[in-house]
Design an enzyme around this catalytic site. Sequence first.
Site, PDB file in Angstrom:
ATOM      1  N   TYR A 107       5.512  13.173  11.091  1.00  0.00           N
ATOM      2  CA  TYR A 107       4.378  12.590  10.377  1.00  0.00           C
ATOM      3  C   TYR A 107       4.956  11.367   9.670  1.00  0.00           C
ATOM      4  CZ  TYR A 107       2.664  17.469  10.559  1.00  0.00           C
ATOM      5  OH  TYR A 107       2.294  18.724  10.956  1.00  0.00           O
ATOM      6  N   CYS A 110       5.661  11.743   5.874  1.00  0.00           N
ATOM      7  CA  CYS A 110       6.484  12.868   5.436  1.00  0.00           C
ATOM      8  C   CYS A 110       7.833  12.357   4.930  1.00  0.00           C
ATOM      9  CB  CYS A 110       6.696  13.823   6.612  1.00  0.00           C
ATOM     10  SG  CYS A 110       8.034  15.007   6.391  1.00  0.00           S
ATOM     11  N   PHE A 112      10.663  13.882   4.574  1.00  0.00           N
ATOM     12  CA  PHE A 112      11.778  14.370   5.379  1.00  0.00           C
ATOM     13  C   PHE A 112      11.910  13.558   6.676  1.00  0.00           C
ATOM     14  CE2 PHE A 112      10.405  18.063   2.845  1.00  0.00           C
ATOM     15  CZ  PHE A 112      11.593  18.317   2.170  1.00  0.00           C
ATOM     16  N   CYS A 113      10.780  13.208   7.271  1.00  0.00           N
ATOM     17  CA  CYS A 113      10.810  12.347   8.460  1.00  0.00           C
ATOM     18  C   CYS A 113      11.308  10.950   8.097  1.00  0.00           C
ATOM     19  CB  CYS A 113       9.417  12.258   9.078  1.00  0.00           C
ATOM     20  SG  CYS A 113       8.733  13.849   9.604  1.00  0.00           S
TER      21      CYS A 113
END
Length: 369
Positions: A107, A110, A112-113
């Site tokens: 995503y 996001c 973390f991404c």
Amino acid sequence: MAAASLRTINKFGRMVYDKPASKLTALVQSFRSLGRTYGTDRLGFAARLSLPVLMRCGSFWGFAFLGGGFGFGLYHTVKLTLQFHLAEEEEKAPDLGKDLRLTLYQYKTCPFCSKVRVFLDYHGIPYEIVEVNPVMRQEIKWSTYRKVPILMVDGTVQLNDSSVIISALMTYLISKEKTIPQILACYPEMKAKNESGKEVTEFCNKYWVMVNDAESGRLYQEKDSRKEEIQWRKWADDWLVHLISPNVYRTPHEALASFDYIVREGKFGRFEGFFAKYVGAAAMWIISKRLRDRYNLQKDVRQDLYKAVNDWVAAIGRKRKFMGGDSPNLADLAVFGVLRVMEGLQAFNDMMENTKVKNWYRRMENHKQ
């Protein structure tokens, strides 16, 4: 920011949606760098192939004279020799990182991404992106691991968890003799139950770059720098990332602006986008209050964000440009990746205005590997 919100709107959506090492000398490296287009390599051919260097390469002198003239013969001898060796090196050892075919399932909003993208971009590693629909998640239906990011290597090897992905790829870049599957074995999955009794997947050693003592000495030149990097990478995952949602959904107005950004950047259908923007924004504004209580945040959650980034800047100190010294380390890249998802939102503007993070953040934006 997106992870918690997308899990919330997912429930709504489903109700209404139909379901070997080089031996070349410094001379080779100097010659190879002549073709670079970066502004750091401005010395001419004569300056790079200086007389002291050439005098140590006695065999070149004999070939040069046989060529029918010192300057002409020397130039062509060096050129042909290096072309042969460079061709041999390219055949034996592909450019690390660029010999992999990487696909990132993500995503966009996001954090973390974002951490993974920051790492890949900083190291110049090419990759393809598959934007996952946050409601139906059809793009990752083939995976038993249902979170993002997921990184596929050469279409066969799956890496899960942002910190595992980064640690494994960093290990690969440094330990040239190891393959990705060999490295991945250093980060085994572990099933556990969280405080709510829900089963979760955790990964052992995920903040460790798996290198030997000699490689570790080159990567972590200062005392305790490895320990410091691990500490602050963990801090980014365990604390900083949890400050994002309460801050970007702090008020109804901010929640709506955040979901407008999520819908604009994410992969939504027309109905899903409308539904996510208004229903999701209202839901996350309410949930942000629960998150504030869960993590024992102050009523004005901005103060926790300000303190966190000021703690980060204080840890870097005045004598270093980055936590990694003159160049960012994995902790710098992780913190930058988390904070970057707030760009364009009121929380980001307030953070830049009311903390000491601006100079470091701008250096991160402008620094190149």
